[in-house]
Design a protein around this motif. Structure first.
Motif, PDB file in Angstrom:
ATOM      1  N   ALA A  39     -23.299  27.146 -24.337  1.00 40.40           N
ATOM      2  CA  ALA A  39     -23.200  26.046 -23.622  1.00 40.40           C
ATOM      3  C   ALA A  39     -22.519  26.370 -23.143  1.00 40.40           C
ATOM      4  O   ALA A  39     -21.245  25.131 -22.993  1.00 40.40           O
ATOM      5  N   VAL A  71     -13.887  26.837 -23.229  1.00 41.59           N
ATOM      6  CA  VAL A  71     -13.246  25.774 -22.301  1.00 41.59           C
ATOM      7  C   VAL A  71     -13.633  24.675 -23.839  1.00 41.59           C
ATOM      8  O   VAL A  71     -14.133  24.728 -24.178  1.00 41.59           O
ATOM      9  N   LEU A  83      -7.307  24.779 -25.930  1.00 42.89           N
ATOM     10  CA  LEU A  83      -7.356  25.853 -27.188  1.00 42.89           C
ATOM     11  C   LEU A  83      -8.046  27.194 -26.416  1.00 42.89           C
ATOM     12  O   LEU A  83      -7.578  28.388 -26.440  1.00 42.89           O
ATOM     13  N   ALA A 287     -23.847  34.066 -24.324  1.00 45.78           N
ATOM     14  CA  ALA A 287     -22.446  34.589 -25.387  1.00 45.78           C
ATOM     15  C   ALA A 287     -21.618  35.847 -24.890  1.00 45.78           C
ATOM     16  O   ALA A 287     -22.172  35.868 -24.058  1.00 45.78           O
ATOM     17  N   VAL A 291     -19.722  39.020 -28.953  1.00 52.08           N
ATOM     18  CA  VAL A 291     -20.728  38.521 -29.421  1.00 52.08           C
ATOM     19  C   VAL A 291     -21.465  39.821 -29.050  1.00 52.08           C
ATOM     20  O   VAL A 291     -22.175  40.754 -30.787  1.00 52.08           O
ATOM     21  N   ILE A 320      -6.334  37.066 -27.500  1.00 51.95           N
ATOM     22  CA  ILE A 320      -5.208  36.186 -27.414  1.00 51.95           C
ATOM     23  C   ILE A 320      -5.085  35.481 -28.521  1.00 51.95           C
ATOM     24  O   ILE A 320      -6.056  34.863 -29.208  1.00 51.95           O
TER      25      ILE A 320
END
Ligand code: FAD
Length: 507
Positions: A39, A71, A83, A287, A291, A320
């Protein structure tokens, strides 16, 4: 042109009517079961478009306990900080910009970098401009500079960087010995600055000739303290009017980590870590490439075709990190980002003056800092960016050490010019590399790869014998030229939703 407009609109209306007619009379009689894995922006984009086109037999399985993926906007201080994805990169041909331009919520980020030397002196603004220009010239066809020409035989940014840095700056600052010394020391800082563009661990892994295409316009539009989450709210119709929310939000299942996807000639079976199983006619897998790299041997049954495996292995994916500090009061200039260049002597001194935290080849983690920027519309918050191969270790370090390290750095570089530097009262850090649902930050074109169009190979759906799309792939890394970005992720989600919509319009 203006005479054509009504005609074009009429053609569009007819296509829409015919598509909808087929959906209602053919495809949607079947209302195929669709599972979207993830999601994040691409999963939400696919789900919202399918939902609006009446594909209501759909679920989203999300491994985390929240939506948004990379996000991740968090309330911190007086506003939201990000973040993960933070800036909308460009205005023209950028789907994010197009979706929100009518609301006037994106703001231009201002100010060029203030670069400090570790003796506490602010360096001339020109120096930053020269360094930034050199960084851009590492990539083919961004700038048509002399450096670019000289690097034409090199496939990696690292080769070009090492070959051209000294000559470029020796020539540029030939009459200023002091500046030459400082610039030799700036090399290491600039490496991190370039690494952060691509989130790679080494410059030798970044292709000079990347398929990435920038959108024109401001590349650093910020969300003015609302967070990049706003784009998820727009797609789900929670913004601007929450009463219009799409009911697809009720079909998002959180804490559903998918561990196996069985795709064969009948319906797919998707197995989760909590031992639940979901059958589905179609799966859209979103994903991250990280992953996929880590789980490709165990996730799919039967195994993925060779071409797909090659794409997964050969597209680059690194990390990063952000360290975000909240202070009891603002002691910096809120309009300016800060970059710190260590002298060779001070670089060595760190290990005795502040020996805590990761060290690699005699280098402290503190030298991996690329810059600190004041958070947007959040006056007591500074956001630090770290790049390079120490990122996985820095993520594991305690908040106490990270916070103390940043303070050591601030006092060293800014102590002479800033009064009243105080310790932070809160800290938050990103952990994208360590999180098994991400395993890094974003994809890039790797210099080791010689094959063209890998992103398209990653995007290609797995078809059943009858041509039905069984498993589809969306996500930033599947975008042929907007990979690594939120707008690329969203476009890829729409692409896969449209694939199904058109498929059912024809069958
Ligand atoms: C630190 C950082 C800074 C960035 N800065 C910018 C920026 O300024 N501008 C910009 O445009 N882009 C930026 N990006 C990139 C941008 O955030 C991503 O490209 C984009 O969010 C990717 O969206 P996605 O849908 O492809 O993948 P994701 O957001 O990763 O979504 C995939 C979802 O799948 C879930 N998932 C993973 N494995 C499983 C599983 N096994 N089972 C179920 N669910 C699973 C994940 O939890 C996740 O929610 C940044 C990213 C990071 C991390």
């Amino acid at each position: 042109m203006s005479l054509l407009r009504p005609y074009e609109m009429l053609v569009k209306c007819i296509i829409l009517l015919v598509t909808n007619y087929f959906l209602y009379t053919h495809g949607l009689d079947k209302n195929p079961s669709i599972l979207i894995i993830g999601a994040g922006p691409s999963g939400i984009a696919a789900a919202s478009r399918l939902w609006k086109n009446k594909f209501t037999n759909l679920k989203i399985l999300e491994g985390e306990n929240r939506i948004g993926g990379r996000v991740h906007s968090v309330k911190f201080g007086d506003a939201y900080i990000d973040l993960g994805g933070e800036w909308c990169h460009g205005e023209k041909g950028n789907i994010v910009f197009d979706m929100v331009k009518q609301y006037d919520i994106l703001k231009h980020s201002s100010a060029s970098m203030h670069v400090y030397y570790s003796n506490g002196i602010l360096l001339d603004e020109e120096i930053y401009n020269d360094l930034a220009e050199f960084a851009e010239s590492m990539y083919e066809s961004l700038n048509n500079t002399e450096v670019e020409e000289k690097c034409s035989n090199f496939s990696s940014v690292g080769e070009c960087f090492d070959n051209q840095f000294n000559t470029t700056f020796a020539k540029l600052y030939q009459n200023n010995y002091n500046l030459q010394t400082i610039l030799a020391e700036a090399k290491s800082w600039l490496e991190g600055y370039v690494l952060a563009f691509d989130s790679a661990f080494t410059l030798y892994d970044i292709a000079r000739n990347s398929a990435y295409e920038e959108c024109e316009g401001d590349l650093g539009l910020n969300w003015n303290g609302r967070g990049y989450k706003t784009i998820l709210e727009v797609m789900l119709q929670q913004y601007p009017d929450p009463t219009q929310e799409l009911a697809v939000v009720n079909n998002i299942l959180l804490n559903k980590e998918v561990t196996r996807i069985i795709w064969n000639n009948s319906a797919n079976q998707v197995l989760c870590l909590d031992n639940t199983t979901y059958p589905a006619d179609h799966v859209i897998f979103t994903a991250s490439l990280g992953v996929l790299k880590a789980t490709l041997e165990s996730l799919f049954e039967p195994a993925l075709p060779d071409e797909k495996v090659r794409a997964i292995r050969n597209i680059g994916f690194g990390a990063i990190m952000k360290i975000i500090l909240h202070f009891p009061h603002t002691w910096w200039d809120t309009a300016q980002p800060y970059a710190f260049i260590w002298s060779a002597a001070d670089r060595k001194k760190i290990l005795t003056e502040f020996g805590k935290g990761p060290v690699r080849n005699g280098r402290s983690w503190l030298t991996e800092n690329t810059y600190f920027i004041p958070a947007d519309n959040n006056p007591k918050v500074l956001m630090g960016f770290f790049a390079g191969e120490m990122v996985p270790e820095i993520e594991q370090e305690s908040n106490e050490v990270l916070s103390a390290g940043c303070m050591y750095m601030f006092r060293k570089f800014l102590g002479k010019t800033h009064n009243n530097i105080t310790d932070p009262d809160d800290i938050i850090k990103s952990m994208w590399y360590s999180n098994p649902h991400f395993r890094g930050t974003y994809s890039y074109d790797s210099a080791k790869n010689t094959e063209q169009g890998l992103q398209n190979k990653l995007a290609a759906p797995l078809l059943r014998k009858n041509g039905d799309p069984a498993i589809q792939f969306a996500g930033e890394a599947t975008h042929p030229y907007h990979f690594s970005t939120v707008h690329g992720a969203i476009e890829s989600g729409y692409r896969e939703a449209d694939r199904l919509i058109h498929y059912y319009a024809q069958h």
